[in-house]
Design a protein around this motif. Structure first.
Motif, short mmCIF file in Angstrom:
data_model
loop_
_atom_site.label_atom_id
_atom_site.label_comp_id
_atom_site.label_asym_id
_atom_site.label_seq_id
_atom_site.Cartn_x
_atom_site.Cartn_y
_atom_site.Cartn_z
N ALA A 29 0.83 -1.21 0.00
CA ALA A 29 0.00 0.00 0.00
C ALA A 29 0.87 1.26 0.00
N ARG A 30 1.94 1.27 0.81
CA ARG A 30 2.84 2.44 0.85
C ARG A 30 3.55 2.62 -0.49
N THR A 31 4.03 1.51 -1.05
CA THR A 31 4.74 1.59 -2.33
C THR A 31 3.81 2.07 -3.44
N THR A 32 2.60 1.53 -3.48
CA THR A 32 1.62 1.94 -4.49
C THR A 32 1.30 3.43 -4.37
N ALA A 33 1.09 3.91 -3.16
CA ALA A 33 0.78 5.32 -2.94
C ALA A 33 1.94 6.21 -3.39
N THR A 34 3.17 5.79 -3.11
CA THR A 34 4.33 6.58 -3.50
C THR A 34 4.47 6.63 -5.01
N VAL A 35 4.34 5.47 -5.66
CA VAL A 35 4.46 5.40 -7.12
C VAL A 35 3.36 6.22 -7.78
N ASN A 36 2.18 6.25 -7.19
CA ASN A 36 1.04 6.94 -7.78
C ASN A 36 0.88 8.38 -7.27
N ALA A 37 1.85 8.90 -6.56
CA ALA A 37 1.73 10.23 -5.95
C ALA A 37 1.36 11.32 -6.97
N TYR A 38 1.81 11.19 -8.18
CA TYR A 38 1.50 12.20 -9.20
C TYR A 38 0.60 11.65 -10.30
N GLY A 39 -0.20 10.63 -9.97
CA GLY A 39 -1.19 10.12 -10.92
C GLY A 39 -0.66 9.14 -11.96
N ALA A 40 0.34 8.37 -11.60
CA ALA A 40 0.93 7.43 -12.57
C ALA A 40 -0.08 6.44 -13.12
N PHE A 41 -0.97 5.94 -12.25
CA PHE A 41 -1.96 4.97 -12.73
C PHE A 41 -2.97 5.63 -13.66
N ASP A 42 -3.33 6.88 -13.40
CA ASP A 42 -4.22 7.61 -14.30
C ASP A 42 -3.57 7.83 -15.66
N ASP A 43 -2.23 7.89 -15.67
CA ASP A 43 -1.48 8.09 -16.91
C ASP A 43 -1.18 6.79 -17.64
N GLY A 44 -1.66 5.66 -17.11
CA GLY A 44 -1.51 4.40 -17.82
C GLY A 44 -0.59 3.39 -17.18
N LEU A 45 0.04 3.70 -16.06
CA LEU A 45 0.89 2.72 -15.39
C LEU A 45 0.04 1.53 -14.95
N GLU A 46 0.56 0.35 -15.15
CA GLU A 46 -0.13 -0.86 -14.72
C GLU A 46 0.72 -1.62 -13.72
N ASP A 47 0.08 -2.38 -12.83
CA ASP A 47 0.81 -3.22 -11.90
C ASP A 47 1.67 -4.19 -12.67
N TRP A 48 2.89 -4.41 -12.20
CA TRP A 48 3.79 -5.37 -12.81
C TRP A 48 3.88 -6.57 -11.91
#
Length: 51
Positions: A29-48
């Motif tokens: 949860a902490r790692t996901t929140a950090t990676v997505n801090a600037y909207g990475a998932f909204d920009d198309g990042l997918e879980d690896w």
């Protein structure tokens, strides 16, 4: 800083024997929140996931 042996590789996307399940889920949860801090998932990042 160099890693000290022994080093254990643990996939954080799933609970494992590396640490208690609750700790693994909290880490994810902490790692996901950090990676997505600037909207990475909204920009198309997918879980690896390693299979």
């Amino acid at each position: 800083m160099l890693s000290q042996s022994p080093v254990a590789w643990c996939q954080v996307f799933e609970a494992s024997a590396c640490l208690p399940e609750a700790d693994a889920k909290a880490s994810l949860a902490r790692t996901t929140a950090t990676v997505n801090a600037y909207g990475a998932f909204d920009d198309g990042l997918e879980d690896w996931k390693i299979e």
